[in-house]
Design a protein around this motif. Structure first.
Motif, PDB file in Angstrom:
ATOM      1  N   GLU A  22       0.846  -1.042  -0.125  1.00 47.90           N
ATOM      2  CA  GLU A  22      -0.056   0.186   0.059  1.00 47.90           C
ATOM      3  C   GLU A  22       1.000   1.241   0.071  1.00 47.90           C
ATOM      4  OE1 GLU A  22      -3.148   2.330  -0.296  1.00 47.90           O
ATOM      5  OE2 GLU A  22      -3.410   0.348   0.069  1.00 47.90           O
ATOM      6  N   PHE A  23       1.917   1.384   0.712  1.00 41.73           N
ATOM      7  CA  PHE A  23       2.720   2.383   0.746  1.00 41.73           C
ATOM      8  C   PHE A  23       4.030   2.676   0.110  1.00 41.73           C
ATOM      9  CE2 PHE A  23       0.366   2.574   5.073  1.00 41.73           C
ATOM     10  CZ  PHE A  23       0.005   3.874   5.062  1.00 41.73           C
ATOM     11  N   ASP A 198     -13.907   5.043   4.233  1.00 44.38           N
ATOM     12  CA  ASP A 198     -13.899   4.490   2.827  1.00 44.38           C
ATOM     13  C   ASP A 198     -14.904   5.460   2.043  1.00 44.38           C
ATOM     14  OD1 ASP A 198     -12.495   2.237   2.583  1.00 44.38           O
ATOM     15  OD2 ASP A 198     -14.053   1.020   3.155  1.00 44.38           O
ATOM     16  N   ASN A 201     -12.445   8.255   1.371  1.00 45.43           N
ATOM     17  CA  ASN A 201     -11.360   7.927   0.533  1.00 45.43           C
ATOM     18  C   ASN A 201     -12.123   7.910  -1.085  1.00 45.43           C
ATOM     19  OD1 ASN A 201      -8.824   7.153   0.109  1.00 45.43           O
ATOM     20  ND2 ASN A 201      -9.559   4.851  -0.056  1.00 45.43           N
ATOM     21  N   SER A 205     -11.442  12.203  -0.972  1.00 51.40           N
ATOM     22  CA  SER A 205      -9.828  12.184  -1.676  1.00 51.40           C
ATOM     23  C   SER A 205      -9.244  11.046  -1.358  1.00 51.40           C
ATOM     24  CB  SER A 205      -9.095  13.654  -0.733  1.00 51.40           C
ATOM     25  OG  SER A 205      -7.851  13.430  -1.100  1.00 51.40           O
ATOM     26  N   GLN A 206      -8.770  10.469  -2.427  1.00 56.18           N
ATOM     27  CA  GLN A 206      -8.029   9.010  -2.258  1.00 56.18           C
ATOM     28  C   GLN A 206      -6.804   9.408  -1.800  1.00 56.18           C
ATOM     29  OE1 GLN A 206      -8.275   6.955  -6.125  1.00 56.18           O
ATOM     30  NE2 GLN A 206     -10.308   6.626  -5.745  1.00 56.18           N
ATOM     31  N   SER A 207      -6.393   8.456  -0.594  1.00 56.18           N
ATOM     32  CA  SER A 207      -5.084   8.448   0.086  1.00 56.18           C
ATOM     33  C   SER A 207      -4.597   7.034   0.541  1.00 56.18           C
ATOM     34  CB  SER A 207      -5.355   9.380   1.236  1.00 56.18           C
ATOM     35  OG  SER A 207      -4.540   9.203   2.287  1.00 56.18           O
ATOM     36  N   SER A 208      -3.584   6.783   0.580  1.00 52.34           N
ATOM     37  CA  SER A 208      -3.066   5.570   1.101  1.00 52.34           C
ATOM     38  C   SER A 208      -3.368   5.497   2.542  1.00 52.34           C
ATOM     39  CB  SER A 208      -1.701   5.208   0.637  1.00 52.34           C
ATOM     40  OG  SER A 208      -1.266   5.070  -0.735  1.00 52.34           O
ATOM     41  N   LEU A 209      -3.155   6.369   3.080  1.00 52.49           N
ATOM     42  CA  LEU A 209      -3.362   6.503   4.608  1.00 52.49           C
ATOM     43  C   LEU A 209      -4.818   6.478   4.991  1.00 52.49           C
ATOM     44  CD1 LEU A 209      -2.069   7.203   7.454  1.00 52.49           C
ATOM     45  CD2 LEU A 209      -2.440   9.603   6.880  1.00 52.49           C
ATOM     46  N   LEU A 210      -5.640   7.051   4.265  1.00 55.71           N
ATOM     47  CA  LEU A 210      -7.040   6.586   4.322  1.00 55.71           C
ATOM     48  C   LEU A 210      -7.379   5.003   4.293  1.00 55.71           C
ATOM     49  CD1 LEU A 210      -8.919   9.735   2.990  1.00 55.71           C
ATOM     50  CD2 LEU A 210      -8.442   9.205   5.459  1.00 55.71           C
ATOM     51  N   ASN A 211      -6.941   4.563   3.224  1.00 49.37           N
ATOM     52  CA  ASN A 211      -7.176   3.280   2.951  1.00 49.37           C
ATOM     53  C   ASN A 211      -6.378   2.356   4.137  1.00 49.37           C
ATOM     54  OD1 ASN A 211      -8.502   1.407   1.047  1.00 49.37           O
ATOM     55  ND2 ASN A 211      -6.458   0.612   0.575  1.00 49.37           N
TER      56      ASN A 211
END
Length: 247
Positions: A22-23, A198, A201, A205-211
């Motif tokens: 993911e990161f 979700d 997200n 705003s889509q974000s790896s942190l939120l996911n």
């Protein structure tokens, strides 16, 4: 016990791989590992927990089936613009809604509503007001992206059922006042927070942190669900409205 420990190691390994991918900017592999977490927890539950509540088992299995379906979709239809995904959206989300209904009915078995309406009127009123407000907030966020009546209906049904489950789990804790109901409430709370993240997200705003936060909350939720399934449904209180229920 040995099988349970194997599942714990597998779940931990899958979660670590998910976080790494993911990161590291590999969302496809992260997606696969993310979608395996809940099915592995469910497999551990099926193998390790006896006896099983049928409705709770259905909740687990249906929820996991939707996650596994997402993996199948990704492998069988790698083109995200494929028309198949219109049907996959309805099927996947309908399975989640059905899973939440199973959890809702399971908790209905644990509550004497006569007691709730008589002794928890203020709690019930506050929860209703809060649910209505949260449904409105979620609708305001999602509404610009709800292009058809069927999507509108499905998304609002989804939002309503998760908030009903959250409210019922809290009422169940007020009523039962035991460790099992507390763990169940924590599990539902984690799951609902995950759903809200979700929404942010997807629609804000889509974000790896939120996911990552959403996935971690899901793992936490199913940890609490698993742990509460091994606890007895007894209460320190004694009152004539307290029914004898299956674990």
């Amino acid at each position: 016990m040995y099988k349970s420990k194997i599942f714990i190691i597998l779940i931990a390994a899958v979660y670590v791989f998910y976080v790494v991918f993911e990161f590291n900017g590999n969302p496809d592999l992260a997606f696969y590992f993310e979608s395996l977490i809940v099915p592995l927890v469910v497999a551990r539950y099926v193998v390790s927990v006896k006896p099983k509540n049928k409705l709770f088992l259905l909740f687990f299995v249906i929820f996991a089936a939707s996650d596994l379906l997402a993996i199948f979709d990704k492998i069988a239809y790698p083109d995200v613009n494929s028309s198949y995904y219109q049907y996959a959206y309805y099927l996947g989300n309908s399975l989640y809604v059905l899973a939440y209904f199973m959890l809702f009915f399971k908790m209905c078995q644990s509550i004497n509503f006569k007691y709730v309406f008589k002794n928890l009127k203020v709690h019930l009123f506050v929860l209703i007001v809060l649910d209505v407000y949260l449904i409105y907030v979620l609708y305001a966020i999602e509404q610009p992206n709800l292009r058809t009546n069927s999507i509108y209906f499905l998304e609002n049904t989804y939002n309503i059922i998760i908030l009903l489950v959250l409210s019922l789990s809290l009422l169940n804790y007020f009523y039962r006042d035991n460790e099992k109901s507390l763990f169940l409430f924590f599990g539902v709370l984690c799951l609902v927070f995950s759903e809200v993240i979700d929404v942010a997200n997807i629609y804000i705003s889509q974000s790896s942190l939120l996911n990552f936060l959403a996935t971690t909350l899901v793992l936490g939720a199913f940890y609490f669900f698993y742990e509460q399934s091994q606890l007895s449904n007894v209460s320190p209180r004694e009152d004539k409205y307290y029914p004898h229920l299956k674990p």
